[in-house]
Design a protein around this motif. Structure first.
Motif, mmCIF file in Angstrom:
data_model
loop_
_atom_site.group_PDB
_atom_site.id
_atom_site.type_symbol
_atom_site.label_atom_id
_atom_site.label_comp_id
_atom_site.label_asym_id
_atom_site.label_seq_id
_atom_site.Cartn_x
_atom_site.Cartn_y
_atom_site.Cartn_z
ATOM 1 N N THR A 389 0.852 -1.181 0.000
ATOM 2 C CA THR A 389 0.000 0.000 0.000
ATOM 3 C C THR A 389 0.888 1.231 0.000
ATOM 4 O O THR A 389 1.720 1.404 0.897
ATOM 5 C CB THR A 389 -0.919 0.021 1.232
ATOM 6 N N TYR A 391 0.954 5.544 -0.341
ATOM 7 C CA TYR A 391 0.037 6.657 -0.080
ATOM 8 C C TYR A 391 0.841 7.889 0.292
ATOM 9 O O TYR A 391 2.071 7.857 0.406
ATOM 10 C CB TYR A 391 -0.931 6.292 1.047
ATOM 11 N N THR A 400 -3.004 0.386 -3.887
ATOM 12 C CA THR A 400 -2.710 -0.940 -3.343
ATOM 13 C C THR A 400 -2.512 -1.942 -4.472
ATOM 14 O O THR A 400 -3.182 -1.851 -5.501
ATOM 15 C CB THR A 400 -3.858 -1.415 -2.432
#
Length: 775
Positions: A389, A391, A400
């Motif tokens: 993941t 971010y 993801t």
């Protein structure tokens, strides 16, 4: 109320008339009441119908374009005013970044497969490649009639471009249309017929995670709000609009949130799907009320490859290998940023190994890759899935990806066996040897462990002295698992017996064997073991045999005796070489294998190493045995400290012009520690060191032994000094804790130049004392 316009030849004039009113209203603040004018829905319908009839000219000047090679804000939004154009909005900071103008934005949809944003002005479809300028693709037309079809909003989901049509014309009802970007041909995909009077969808968006379509439904009534649009045309209300709001034209979905964008100055409402509640809104970047607004989420994306090999520190090329049981393998996880947004934080979870990275800070630019390696020892075939993941802080722009690798370990059955013997029938002993009295009962403990990678279901156990203990016992022993059985027997003589454990599966297959031996002697053997520790906590046994004290104090000695023989010992003496007799004739039945503890607190004033002697015996005396142990307490001497003394306490010197005067400053040490010192000069105070041009010291620093002294030469120099009195301070800094700084005032008086000597010539008088001779 809603107005539906049927676009036929005779209605063009009406649409154009409404469009004139619409454009007039769109340039200023939205009116609060229009009793005789068109409603918002009527103005939107008029504008859509008018553009279907005549889309008008394209912008004559190329759009103003910032160099958006790197997308740093994911929310794309714009309005139907070409002077305002489009923005990228950061959902975390709320910052709005101007993107381009000269284009109207009615609806917007991000095509992550091709790195572009679709937007429209009525029936006109445009494309903005993220690294270039917007271009016109052409007119959206009916696949059946080739008529122009205006769309209120756009969405892109599961590889399909959708448009929300908010007006009806012959054969082209309100609904969701699938649009081919290459041909611009539109086909009705979802008919709003189930809710003909309750639909006014302007904002349209597809959830990047599920592909589900959502809309912003302005129609008053029970279905007004954020809705999920079912394939049947039914609406499921997710949340009503915020209080006081009835016109939402733009909709975007990303990171589990919906962004409801208005076409006027004010709020971009943020709805959280996890909590089913609105959170803190963002602010629209435009300052005038417009007719349409479009929005979509420029989703981030990553890809993940997972490989596995046997070479440490090297990423293998394959995701499947075969190794022997117990081999060490190296997994390599490589994440690539396949989206347009840089990603700064990363988590990596593996189904077999748990969290491998949590919040890893690494700036992964679009198109860039990064790798993480993990080494593991495998005993069984392992198929594990990793999830990466990526971010940004917020968290925002979450992406993801998952990947799987397979390590095949061929079947390798194996077991180990341990055998211990003790007196307690309810517990396994720790050792495999035991001394007992004849005819005493003992308990043998057999513990088998599956050290292979194959479950073993059937088991035999044979003991050379006790015979068959298990025969085909059903027990599913998984890899790594253990099983234990006990057997109690009375031993009359010294016995050394060997156990054989056989584990297998039906067939028989996977047959493996292990053996272990235990020894029981029947001689009477008294024996003890003594340990002695020392600590600072009263009432507790410390773990160490040595202790250091900064000063004299109390310590607690712990004496622990264990019966290591095969005879119960009932009486005990304990003496300590420093503390004397601590126990004399203590009655305590100490069975074989048992332990007893005695604590003793003592005041220690100097370094002490003392030896304890424990004697255990039975009445008679008989079976007498002794053991010794020692502990050491070190008492540190008190710390040494220097003591400074500086003489004289002040120095006053007179000097003639251009002359030097030397004086001696004595630094003495009356303490018992080494004195280190240094000298600085100050014009006025030791708090503000500076420069004195008329004085010098040597040496400027030094070390003085305890009881010693050091001389420092202080030179006063009147060279070039005008006659006057000069003052300063000599500052002696040292490691004397009580007097770290000694100030010695200095005074130099420069005397004036003496008057010149005058020569007087006197006449010589005969007969005078100066000339005694007479003529």
């Amino acid at each position: 109320m809603r107005v539906r316009i049927l676009v036929i030849a005779g209605s063009i004039a009406l649409a154009v008339g409404l469009l004139v009113a619409t454009l007039a209203l769109a340039q200023g603040p939205r009116p609060t009441a229009q009793p005789d004018g068109p409603t918002e829905a009527e103005r939107e319908a008029a504008a859509a119908a008018a553009l279907e009839a005549d889309p008008g000219p394209e912008p004559a000047v190329p759009p103003l374009m910032a160099p958006w090679q790197v997308i740093t804000a994911p929310l794309f939004a714009g309005v139907s005013d070409p002077a305002i154009g489009a923005y990228l909005i950061d959902p975390v900071s709320g910052d709005a970044l101007p993107l381009f103008d000269r284009f109207e934005v009615w609806g917007a949809a991000y095509d992550g497969d091709n790195g572009r944003v679709f937007f429209n002005r009525g029936p006109i479809l445009y494309s903005w490649p993220l690294d270039g300028s917007p271009t016109r693709l052409g007119t959206i037309e009916s696949v059946t009639t080739e008529e122009s079809l205006s769309m209120y909003g756009l969405a892109y989901g599961d590889g399909v471009l959708y448009g929300a049509r908010g007006i009806s014309s012959a054969g082209h009802p309100e609904g969701i249309y699938a649009i081919d970007p290459a041909t611009r041909q539109a086909t009705l995909a979802i008919d709003f017929a189930p809710n003909p009077a309750s639909t006014d969808v302007g904002g349209l968006a597809a959830d990047p995670a599920t592909g589900a379509l959502y809309g912003a439904n302005d129609a008053p009534g029970a279905l007004q709000g954020l809705v999920r649009i079912e394939p049947s045309g039914q609406f499921t209300v997710i949340a009503p609009y915020p209080e006081g709001e009835d016109d939402i034209d733009g909709l975007a979905i990303g990171d589990g949130q919906a962004y409801l964008v208005t076409d006027e100055p004010g709020s971009i409402y943020v709805f959280d799907f996890a909590t089913l509640a609105y959170t803190t809104p963002l602010t629209t970047p435009w300052t005038t009320s417009e007719l349409f607004a479009g929005a979509d989420w420029i989703a981030s994306s990553i890809s993940l490859t997972k490989t596995v090999g046997v070479e440490p520190g090297v990423c293998a090329a394959t995701d499947a290998i075969e190794v022997e049981m117990g081999s060490e393998v190296t997994y390599c996880y490589t994440a690539t940023n396949t989206g347009p947004i840089p990603l700064a934080l990363h988590d990596l979870e593996d189904s077999a190994f748990g969290a491998l990275r949590d919040g890893l800070a690494f700036e992964l630019a679009p198109g860039a890759s990064t790798s993480v390696m993990h080494t593991a020892t495998l005993t069984t075939t392992t198929v594990n899935t990793a999830t990466w993941t990526a971010y940004n802080a917020g968290p925002s722009t979450i992406a993801t990806a998952s990947a799987t690798a397979t390590v095949t370990v061929p079947a390798a059955p194996s077991i180990t066996l341990t055998k211990t013997v003790g007196r307690d029938p309810a517990a396994c002993a720790a050792g495999s040897t035991l001394a007992i009295d004849p005819d005493e009962a003992v308990t043998y403990c057999y513990r088998v462990t599956n050290t292979g990678n194959v479950s073993l279901a059937l088991h035999d156990l044979e003991d050379s002295a006790l015979g068959s203990l298990l025969d085909g016992r059903a027990l599913d022993l998984a890899p790594g698992a253990s099983a234990t059985i006990t057997e109690t027997a009375t031993i009359t003589q010294t016995t050394v017996n060997t156990a054989t454990w056989t584990a297998y599966n039906a067939g028989p297959t996977d047959v493996v064997t292990a053996t272990a031996t235990a020894s029981v002697t029947t001689e009477r053997t008294p024996a003890i073991l003594l340990s002695k520790t020392v600590g600072l906590v009263a009432g507790e046994c410390a773990a160490t045999t040595e202790l250091t004290l900064d000063a004299p104090g109390e310590v607690t000695y712990c004496y622990r005796v264990t019966n290591t023989g095969n005879v119960t010992l009932n009486w005990h003496d304990l003496t300590d070489s420093a503390l004397g007799s601590l126990r004399d004739g203590l009655a305590l039945a100490l069975a074989p294998g048992d332990s007893a503890t005695i604590l003793e607190t003592a005041a220690i004033s100097e370094t002490t190493t003392n030896i304890a002697t424990w004697t255990a015996y039975n009445a008679g005396p008989a079976d007498s045995v002794s053991a010794t142990a020692e502990a050491t307490v070190t008492v540190l001497p008190p710390p040494t400290e220097p003591e400074i003394d500086v003489t004289p306490a002040a120095m006053e010197v007179e000097a003639g012009p251009n002359s030097q005067v030397e004086r001696t400053l004595t630094i003495s040490n009356s303490g018992d520690g080494e004195l280190t010192w240094s000298i600085q000069l100050a014009p006025e105070s030791c708090d503000a060191p500076g420069v004195l041009l008329w004085v010098a010291v040597g040496p400027p620093s030094g070390t003085t032994a305890p009881g010693g002294l050091s001389d420092v030469t202080v030179t006063f120099d009147a060279a070039g000094m005008a006659p006057d009195t000069y003052t300063g301070v000599l500052c002696v800094a040292s490691n004397d804790a009580d007097e770290p700084l000694v100030a010695v005032p200095l005074t130099l008086t420069v005397l004036p130049e003496p008057p010149p000597t005058r020569k007087v010539f006197l006449p010589i008088v005969p007969g005078s004392p100066r000339n005694p001779k007479t003529p």
